[in-house]
Write an enzyme that holds these catalytic residues in place. Structure first.
Site, PDB file in Angstrom:
ATOM      1  N   LEU A   1       0.878  -1.162   0.000  1.00 33.77           N
ATOM      2  CA  LEU A   1       0.000   0.000   0.000  1.00 33.77           C
ATOM      3  C   LEU A   1       0.917   1.215   0.000  1.00 33.77           C
ATOM      4  CD1 LEU A   1      -2.625  -0.932   2.766  1.00 33.77           C
ATOM      5  CD2 LEU A   1      -2.936  -1.061   0.292  1.00 33.77           C
ATOM      6  N   ASP A   2       0.620   2.223  -0.816  1.00 31.57           N
ATOM      7  CA  ASP A   2       1.488   3.395  -0.812  1.00 31.57           C
ATOM      8  C   ASP A   2       1.358   4.132   0.513  1.00 31.57           C
ATOM      9  OD1 ASP A   2      -0.559   5.551  -1.011  1.00 31.57           O
ATOM     10  OD2 ASP A   2      -0.978   4.653  -2.954  1.00 31.57           O
ATOM     11  N   ALA A   3       2.263   5.057   0.761  1.00 37.43           N
ATOM     12  CA  ALA A   3       2.332   5.717   2.071  1.00 37.43           C
ATOM     13  C   ALA A   3       1.030   6.415   2.452  1.00 37.43           C
ATOM     14  CB  ALA A   3       3.488   6.722   2.078  1.00 37.43           C
TER      15      ALA A   3
END
Length: 235
Positions: free
Chosen positions: A103-105
């Site tokens: 999952l991206d930040a």
């Protein structure tokens, strides 16, 4: 039966680095099912094969499985030169775990962490079609036309996405809440799909992986998967 490179199995068991494990194999002191293995590449199955090094039976790492509700700003890699907080930092275990997918930040929510490479490969492989559900906050009032585009698939740089399940939970003039379920995992896929329909993503949370949900788990919280959940994922 899942075969892995022998030096990888040895490194995971704490014998030495992968490179040094290769040298150990070539030295002729490693046996798989009582047969000396001294050439590379070499493979073994930790579920069925007995591996010994210098006559000592290799002890495999215990398989562990966790579900984390990832907070915003946390990254899903095991090493970060920028020193940002990592998903693995939330879980205290002696095993060397990693995130299944990413999952991206800026995206929060459900992510599985484990040391089971075989299961991770299965869950991230497109042919198994593991469903992932997201709650998307969208700026503005989403139209029926945009919803239909998301359902049918969006043309991205790599290819057109597969049909998605889309449910509008709330549609206001300034913000809409939409639930989107996909069975693939292109890079930043949900964000890019929404942008292609002309909208901006305000917030993004993955609420579910298959039938596993983060319901009852606060941001930064985690729990171990149950035996039945592990069996479900493996099937």
């Amino acid at each position: 039966m899942v075969k892995q490179r022998l030096q990888k199995i040895m490194a995971s068991a704490g014998i030495d680095s992968r490179r040094n494990c290769e040298e150990i194999i070539l030295s002729g002191v490693v046996k798989v099912n009582r047969k000396t293995v001294d050439t590379l590449p070499a493979f073994a199955d930790t579920d069925t094969d007995e591996i010994t090094v210098d006559g000592r039976k290799l002890r495999y790492a215990q398989k562990v499985y966790y579900l984390l509700n990832k907070p915003k700003g946390v990254i899903c890699t095991n090493h970060d030169p920028q020193g940002r907080r990592k998903a693995i930092d939330f879980i205290k275990t002696s095993e060397r775990i990693f995130c299944v997918g990413r999952l991206d930040a800026d995206t929060t929510g459900a992510i599985i962490l484990t040391n089971d490479t075989a299961l991770a490969n299965k869950l991230t492989h497109p042919k198994f079609g593991t469903e992932k559900t997201y709650l998307v906050g969208i700026k503005g009032k989403i139209t029926a036309e945009a919803v239909e585009k998301l359902k049918k698939g969006i043309r991205l740089a790599e290819r057109k996405t597969s049909p998605a399940k889309v449910k509008v939970l709330n549609s206001g003039y300034t913000r809409s809440s939409v639930q989107i379920t996909i069975s693939e995992g292109l890079n930043r896929q949900i964000r890019r799909m929404v942008i292609k329909t002309g909208y901006k993503v305000i917030s993004l949370k993955r609420t579910q992986i298959g039938r596993l949900t983060v319901r009852g788990i606060g941001p930064g919280g985690f729990r171990k998967l149950t035996k039945s959940e592990i069996a479900y994922l493996k099937k």
